[in-house]
Design an enzyme around this catalytic site. Sequence first.
Site, PDB file in Angstrom:
ATOM      1  N   HIS A  50       0.834  -1.187   0.000  1.00  0.00           N
ATOM      2  CA  HIS A  50       0.000   0.000   0.000  1.00  0.00           C
ATOM      3  C   HIS A  50       0.877   1.247   0.000  1.00  0.00           C
ATOM      4  CE1 HIS A  50       0.441  -0.795   4.464  1.00  0.00           C
ATOM      5  NE2 HIS A  50       0.835   0.458   4.382  1.00  0.00           N
TER       6      HIS A  50
HETATM    7  P1  TYD Z   1      -2.109  -4.024   7.474  1.00  0.00           P
HETATM    8  O1  TYD Z   1      -2.207  -2.652   6.897  1.00  0.00           O
HETATM    9  O2  TYD Z   1      -2.673  -5.149   6.662  1.00  0.00           O
HETATM   10  O3  TYD Z   1      -0.598  -4.355   7.829  1.00  0.00           O
HETATM   11  P2  TYD Z   1       0.696  -4.346   6.846  1.00  0.00           P
HETATM   12  O4  TYD Z   1       0.830  -2.957   6.320  1.00  0.00           O
HETATM   13  O5  TYD Z   1       1.831  -4.717   7.737  1.00  0.00           O
HETATM   14  O6  TYD Z   1       0.487  -5.338   5.763  1.00  0.00           O
HETATM   15  O7  TYD Z   1      -2.772  -4.010   8.921  1.00  0.00           O
HETATM   16  C1  TYD Z   1      -3.348  -5.161   9.499  1.00  0.00           C
HETATM   17  C2  TYD Z   1      -4.651  -4.794  10.185  1.00  0.00           C
HETATM   18  O8  TYD Z   1      -4.384  -3.974  11.323  1.00  0.00           O
HETATM   19  C3  TYD Z   1      -5.600  -4.016   9.289  1.00  0.00           C
HETATM   20  O9  TYD Z   1      -6.908  -4.477   9.547  1.00  0.00           O
HETATM   21  C4  TYD Z   1      -5.473  -2.595   9.767  1.00  0.00           C
HETATM   22  C5  TYD Z   1      -5.111  -2.764  11.225  1.00  0.00           C
HETATM   23  N1  TYD Z   1      -4.271  -1.680  11.784  1.00  0.00           N
HETATM   24  C6  TYD Z   1      -4.776  -0.860  12.788  1.00  0.00           C
HETATM   25  O10 TYD Z   1      -5.954  -0.998  13.201  1.00  0.00           O
HETATM   26  N2  TYD Z   1      -3.997   0.107  13.309  1.00  0.00           N
HETATM   27  C7  TYD Z   1      -2.712   0.285  12.887  1.00  0.00           C
HETATM   28  O11 TYD Z   1      -2.012   1.186  13.413  1.00  0.00           O
HETATM   29  C8  TYD Z   1      -2.196  -0.562  11.846  1.00  0.00           C
HETATM   30  C9  TYD Z   1      -0.787  -0.381  11.337  1.00  0.00           C
HETATM   31  C10 TYD Z   1      -3.009  -1.539  11.330  1.00  0.00           C
END
Ligand code: TYD
Length: 132
Positions: A50
Amino acid sequence: MSLIEWIELPNLGDHRGALIVAEADKIIPFEIKRLYYIFDAKPDISRGFHAHKELNQIAFCIKGKCKMLMDNGIEKQEVWIDQPNKGLLIPPMVWHEMHDFSDDCIMLVLASDHYDESDYIREYDKFLVERV
Ligand code: TYD
């Protein structure tokens, strides 16, 4: 600005061990509003995929290592994050992917704002369009 920008934190360690300090609005070029950490990541499972519209982040591997792919839509670069005091700046509008986590990896991320799903661009095609 270069796609790869490292933030090097001072190590105030001595014979007792390492001590690394990060102060907001000083060596960290933003106010830290959130931190999160990732561990027990699976070496064969990648994460990220992302970009953010506004958020600035700095990612450290305070233990172990992982590979970060950074892509601004024109240029792509892959680097190892592998030193506890050396963080990679992830500015807005950079597509990023984390690969090849070591078993022992603990990734600490400092973020300039609270979690906001509407700040995420999770589709690469959308990222390429919104980038311009
Ligand atoms: P995600 O964006 O998929 O992680 P990565 O970028 O490491 O692949 O995040 C996993 C889940 O956690 C998603 O449902 C969003 C949630 N999340 C939060 O609620 N707060 C946060 O600060 C972060 C980083 C993720």
